[in-house]
Scaffold this active site. Structure first.
Site, PDB file in Angstrom:
ATOM      1  CE  LYS A  60      -3.829  -2.449   2.062  1.00 56.99           C
ATOM      2  NZ  LYS A  60      -4.511  -2.841   3.466  1.00 56.99           N
ATOM      3  CD  GLN A 104      -3.259  -4.524   6.748  1.00 58.55           C
ATOM      4  OE1 GLN A 104      -3.029  -3.537   5.868  1.00 58.55           O
ATOM      5  NE2 GLN A 104      -3.876  -5.407   6.273  1.00 58.55           N
ATOM      6  CG  ASP A 127      -9.162  -0.018   4.739  1.00 60.64           C
ATOM      7  OD1 ASP A 127      -9.141   0.041   3.335  1.00 60.64           O
ATOM      8  OD2 ASP A 127      -8.340  -0.643   5.306  1.00 60.64           O
TER       9      ASP A 127
END
Ligand code: NAP
Length: 290
Positions: A60, A104, A127
């Site tokens: 990422k 994450q 996200d």
């Protein structure tokens, strides 16, 4: 009876599409940076030493760099308390130089991922995991939505897959794949059937799908005789068998039956990261008024 013409299955090149979109983003950012505006900035938070998570973060951050975004990594030890993690998120939420915050997953067992998701500023939740953005999706509002489903929608649209009135079958009901893709498809007037591990007659249901999305994590679960001829088949699954990456769909076997299929490599994966960049770009545009 006349012979039915053979079906030529379109194999989606998700990497090519991702590169095209990333190129556009890079041009946009470069233009604004040349005019003196700071680039978009993503904060990534990693708790613990899971090698897979570390590698996802690396990917990422590399993608950010390539399109001219800044990224900062906050690495915290496995035994980090939930309180300390929430304190870091609060700091990032209030930092005007940060456009997106990504934590994450998976988190260590002693940390509640729902509490963490709810602590993210909804306008930095790139996200799309927090309750505000999930609510916006449910209510048909604008918002930051989960990246994999956004990538799938882009693939379907770019390939002009008709969704209005189509029967879409989604296998899997997770918060990052199954549930949000079902809602996005419904928003586009598809008739959606959501399936999961307790679904009866899964194969039969799949055979009625014009669009089939498999987000399961069971290698080659979806067989050739589960596919309606001409259907669009989206394989989200990413598992490994004998060290080799394998999807949820028996990719080779569906050739000549599916109208379109995403491969497990260079399919949905590159589009997921691209949508993360796109969400970050959207929050940056809003913050910078550009
Ligand atoms: P998850 O949270 O484990 O959810 C899996 C879903 O599949 C659950 O809803 C489960 O049902 C259902 N399921 C399990 N076995 C089944 C079966 N035999 N028949 C029907 N349904 C079954 O997984 P996830 O996070 O959504 O991820 C799914 C897969 O996609 C994984 O392989 C993951 O690595 C991959 N993935 C790839 C990307 C990408 O960018 N390429 C992004 C995200 C995820 P229950 O709810 O009943 O347990």
């Amino acid at each position: 009876m006349p012979d039915t013409p053979p079906i030529e299955t379109v194999v989606v090149n998700g990497l090519e599409l991702a590169q095209e979109l990333r190129g556009q983003m890079a041009d946009e950012v470069a233009g604004h940076v040349a005019a003196g505006i700071r680039p978009p900035s993503l904060a990534v938070v990693l708790v613990g030493d899971d090698p897979a998570s570390a590698s996802y973060i690396k990917g990422k951050r590399r993608a950010c760099k390539r399109v001219g975004f800044d990224s900062v990594e906050h690495k915290m030890p496995e035994d980090t308390s939930q309180e300390d993690l929430l304190a870091l998120i609060d700091k990032l939420n209030r930092d005007a130089g940060i456009d997106g915050v990504l934590v994450q997953l998976p988190l260590p067992k002693h940390i509640d991922p729902n509490v963490v998701a709810a602590s993210l500023d909804p306008d930095k939740d790139v996200d799309g995991v927090g309750p505000i953005n999930c609510g916006r999706l449910l209510m048909g509002d604008e918002g930051l939505f989960a990246c994999t489903p956004l990538g799938i929608m882009e693939i379907l649209d770019r390939n002009e897959i008709a969704l209005e009135g189509a029967h879409a079958v989604v296998i899997g009901r997770s918060m990052i794949v199954g549930k949000p893709i079902s809602l996005l498809l419904q928003r586009r007037n598809a008739t959606v059937t959501m399936c999961h591990s307790r679904t009866r007659n899964l194969a039969e249901l799949c055979r009625t799908a014009d669009v089939l999305v498999a987000g399961v994590g069971v290698p080659k679960l979806v067989k050739a005789d589960w596919i309606k001829p001409g259907a669009a088949v989206i394989d989200v699954g990413a598992t490994h068998v004998d060290g080799e990456p394998v999807g949820d769909v028996d990719f080779e076997a569906v050739q000549g039956i599916a109208g379109l299929v995403t491969p497990h490599r260079r399919g949905v994966g590159p589009m997921t990261i691209t949508m993360l960049l796109q969400n970050t770009l959207a929050t940056w545009r809003q913050r910078m008024s550009v």
